[in-house]
Design a protein around this motif. Structure first.
Motif, mmCIF file in Angstrom:
data_model
loop_
_atom_site.group_PDB
_atom_site.id
_atom_site.type_symbol
_atom_site.label_atom_id
_atom_site.label_comp_id
_atom_site.label_asym_id
_atom_site.label_seq_id
_atom_site.Cartn_x
_atom_site.Cartn_y
_atom_site.Cartn_z
ATOM 1 N N ASN A 1 10.396 14.047 18.266
ATOM 2 C CA ASN A 1 11.576 13.356 17.728
ATOM 3 C C ASN A 1 11.481 13.130 16.224
ATOM 4 O O ASN A 1 11.632 12.005 15.739
ATOM 5 N N GLN A 2 11.249 14.179 15.493
ATOM 6 C CA GLN A 2 11.114 14.062 14.043
ATOM 7 C C GLN A 2 12.462 13.774 13.399
ATOM 8 O O GLN A 2 13.242 14.684 13.143
ATOM 9 N N GLN A 3 12.709 12.503 13.175
ATOM 10 C CA GLN A 3 13.919 12.096 12.455
ATOM 11 C C GLN A 3 13.732 10.710 11.873
ATOM 12 O O GLN A 3 13.072 9.866 12.447
ATOM 13 N N ILE A 4 14.308 10.519 10.714
ATOM 14 C CA ILE A 4 14.223 9.226 10.046
ATOM 15 C C ILE A 4 15.261 8.304 10.675
ATOM 16 O O ILE A 4 16.439 8.666 10.781
ATOM 17 N N PRO A 5 14.846 7.118 11.140
ATOM 18 C CA PRO A 5 15.805 6.189 11.746
ATOM 19 C C PRO A 5 16.902 5.818 10.750
ATOM 20 O O PRO A 5 16.637 5.557 9.584
ATOM 21 N N HIS A 6 18.106 5.807 11.250
ATOM 22 C CA HIS A 6 19.240 5.423 10.410
ATOM 23 C C HIS A 6 20.215 4.650 11.291
ATOM 24 O O HIS A 6 20.855 5.204 12.177
ATOM 25 N N ALA A 7 20.283 3.353 11.063
ATOM 26 C CA ALA A 7 21.172 2.493 11.836
ATOM 27 C C ALA A 7 21.684 1.398 10.901
ATOM 28 O O ALA A 7 21.138 0.294 10.872
ATOM 29 N N LEU B 1 0.812 -1.214 0.000
ATOM 30 C CA LEU B 1 0.000 0.000 0.000
ATOM 31 C C LEU B 1 0.852 1.274 0.000
ATOM 32 O O LEU B 1 0.372 2.339 -0.359
ATOM 33 N N ARG B 2 2.111 1.161 0.351
ATOM 34 C CA ARG B 2 2.978 2.340 0.326
ATOM 35 C C ARG B 2 3.473 2.686 -1.075
ATOM 36 O O ARG B 2 3.963 3.783 -1.311
ATOM 37 N N ASN B 3 3.337 1.765 -2.031
ATOM 38 C CA ASN B 3 3.859 1.987 -3.382
ATOM 39 C C ASN B 3 3.354 3.266 -4.045
ATOM 40 O O ASN B 3 4.144 3.968 -4.676
ATOM 41 N N PRO B 4 2.063 3.625 -3.950
ATOM 42 C CA PRO B 4 1.597 4.846 -4.619
ATOM 43 C C PRO B 4 2.225 6.141 -4.078
ATOM 44 O O PRO B 4 2.130 7.185 -4.712
ATOM 45 N N LEU B 5 2.874 6.067 -2.924
ATOM 46 C CA LEU B 5 3.498 7.267 -2.361
ATOM 47 C C LEU B 5 4.784 7.642 -3.085
ATOM 48 O O LEU B 5 5.343 8.710 -2.847
ATOM 49 N N LEU C 1 9.198 7.437 4.224
ATOM 50 C CA LEU C 1 9.921 7.747 5.457
ATOM 51 C C LEU C 1 9.641 9.177 5.921
ATOM 52 O O LEU C 1 9.458 9.424 7.119
ATOM 53 N N GLN C 2 9.599 10.122 4.987
ATOM 54 C CA GLN C 2 9.286 11.517 5.321
ATOM 55 C C GLN C 2 7.895 11.621 5.952
ATOM 56 O O GLN C 2 7.718 12.291 6.972
ATOM 57 N N LEU C 3 6.929 10.956 5.334
ATOM 58 C CA LEU C 3 5.558 11.007 5.840
ATOM 59 C C LEU C 3 5.456 10.392 7.232
ATOM 60 O O LEU C 3 4.848 10.966 8.135
ATOM 61 N N ALA C 4 6.056 9.229 7.416
ATOM 62 C CA ALA C 4 5.936 8.506 8.688
ATOM 63 C C ALA C 4 6.724 9.138 9.826
ATOM 64 O O ALA C 4 6.224 9.237 10.950
ATOM 65 N N TYR C 5 7.954 9.566 9.545
ATOM 66 C CA TYR C 5 8.847 9.976 10.635
ATOM 67 C C TYR C 5 9.044 11.481 10.768
ATOM 68 O O TYR C 5 9.547 11.946 11.791
ATOM 69 N N ILE C 6 8.646 12.260 9.771
ATOM 70 C CA ILE C 6 8.810 13.706 9.853
ATOM 71 C C ILE C 6 7.435 14.384 9.896
ATOM 72 O O ILE C 6 7.058 14.985 10.902
ATOM 73 N N GLN C 7 6.655 14.241 8.837
ATOM 74 C CA GLN C 7 5.377 14.949 8.737
ATOM 75 C C GLN C 7 4.344 14.484 9.763
ATOM 76 O O GLN C 7 3.566 15.293 10.273
ATOM 77 N N SER C 8 4.304 13.206 10.069
ATOM 78 C CA SER C 8 3.277 12.671 10.977
ATOM 79 C C SER C 8 3.760 12.535 12.417
ATOM 80 O O SER C 8 2.964 12.163 13.289
ATOM 81 N N PRO D 1 17.643 -0.815 4.751
ATOM 82 C CA PRO D 1 17.038 0.222 3.907
ATOM 83 C C PRO D 1 15.826 -0.319 3.142
ATOM 84 O O PRO D 1 15.831 -1.449 2.659
ATOM 85 N N LEU D 2 14.790 0.535 3.060
ATOM 86 C CA LEU D 2 13.594 0.171 2.308
ATOM 87 C C LEU D 2 13.888 0.173 0.815
ATOM 88 O O LEU D 2 14.680 0.979 0.330
ATOM 89 N N LEU D 3 13.217 -0.713 0.090
ATOM 90 C CA LEU D 3 13.233 -0.665 -1.367
ATOM 91 C C LEU D 3 12.244 0.423 -1.788
ATOM 92 O O LEU D 3 11.299 0.734 -1.058
ATOM 93 N N ASP D 4 12.427 0.984 -2.974
ATOM 94 C CA ASP D 4 11.508 2.012 -3.446
ATOM 95 C C ASP D 4 10.119 1.464 -3.712
ATOM 96 O O ASP D 4 9.138 2.187 -3.633
ATOM 97 N N LYS D 5 10.026 0.171 -4.016
ATOM 98 C CA LYS D 5 8.737 -0.436 -4.305
ATOM 99 C C LYS D 5 8.652 -1.795 -3.623
ATOM 100 O O LYS D 5 9.587 -2.580 -3.682
ATOM 101 N N VAL D 6 7.542 -2.063 -2.969
ATOM 102 C CA VAL D 6 7.267 -3.374 -2.383
ATOM 103 C C VAL D 6 6.770 -4.283 -3.500
ATOM 104 O O VAL D 6 5.911 -3.888 -4.289
ATOM 105 N N VAL D 7 7.323 -5.498 -3.580
ATOM 106 C CA VAL D 7 6.923 -6.431 -4.643
ATOM 107 C C VAL D 7 6.611 -7.811 -4.058
ATOM 108 O O VAL D 7 7.181 -8.214 -3.051
#
Length: 181
Positions: A117-123, A95-99, A106-113, A129-135
């Motif tokens: 602690n608005q920051q994208i997790p990076h470890a 369902l995230r593919n149309p975004l 990541l911007q929508l989930a961790y910054i805008q919403s 890392p997420l793929l650009d498209k879920v398949v």
């Protein structure tokens, strides 16, 4: 008689398919007498082994870790089963593919919403890392059997596994075996 080497894998999904697998209840005892579970989120095994006979793959491919694992699974497994609607179609996970890719998600989930602690997790090495498209699984590797359902029912899982235990192919026909949702 050689015992079948069975694996189950949980990629991008909710684990509902594995919960349905556990709903096999007493039949799990019969299954355990006929297979060796060589990899599963239910067992503490870290590396996907060589020589797996059958694997149930739950979930879609959503991140780099999933992608790496699915190639290893296909290379090391005789029969790959797409286990549940996420593995078969991408379903809810996709369902995230149309975004439009990983960064907007990541911007929508961790910054805008985010309220705080608005920051994208990076470890690196911890958070893949997420793929650009879920398949779905078949868009990356060849799949031998499709077992749809969200989740597939325990009787449907059993009807798929029992023939495989006898060296036969399951009959994936009729509403009870191929219904989605």
């Amino acid at each position: 008689m050689t015992r079948l080497k069975l694996a189950t894998v949980w990629l991008g999904g909710c684990s509902g398919c594995h919960m349905s697998f556990l709903d096999l209840d007493e039949w799990l005892i019969d299954l355990a007498a006929q297979v060796d579970v060589v990899y599963s989120p239910i067992a503490d095994i870290k590396e996907y082994p060589e020589g797996v006979d059958v694997v149930l793959v739950e979930g879609a491919i959503a991140n780099e870790e999933h992608l790496e694992l699915i190639y290893k699974i296909r290379e090391r497994t005789k029969t790959v089963i797409s286990f549940g609607d996420c593995a078969v179609t991408g379903n809810v996970t996709a369902l995230r593919n149309p975004l439009g890719g990983a960064e907007p998600v990541l911007q929508l989930a961790y910054i805008q919403s985010a309220d705080i602690n608005q920051q994208i997790p990076h470890a690196p090495g911890i958070i893949p890392p997420l793929l650009d498209k879920v398949v779905p699984v078949h868009q990356v590797i060849p799949v031998d059997i499709y077992l749809p359902g969200c989740p597939p029912s325990a009787p449907r899982i059993r009807a798929t596994l029992e023939p495989l235990l006898k060296g036969e192919q399951p009959q994936m026909e009729g509403r009870e075996m191929i219904k989605f949702g």
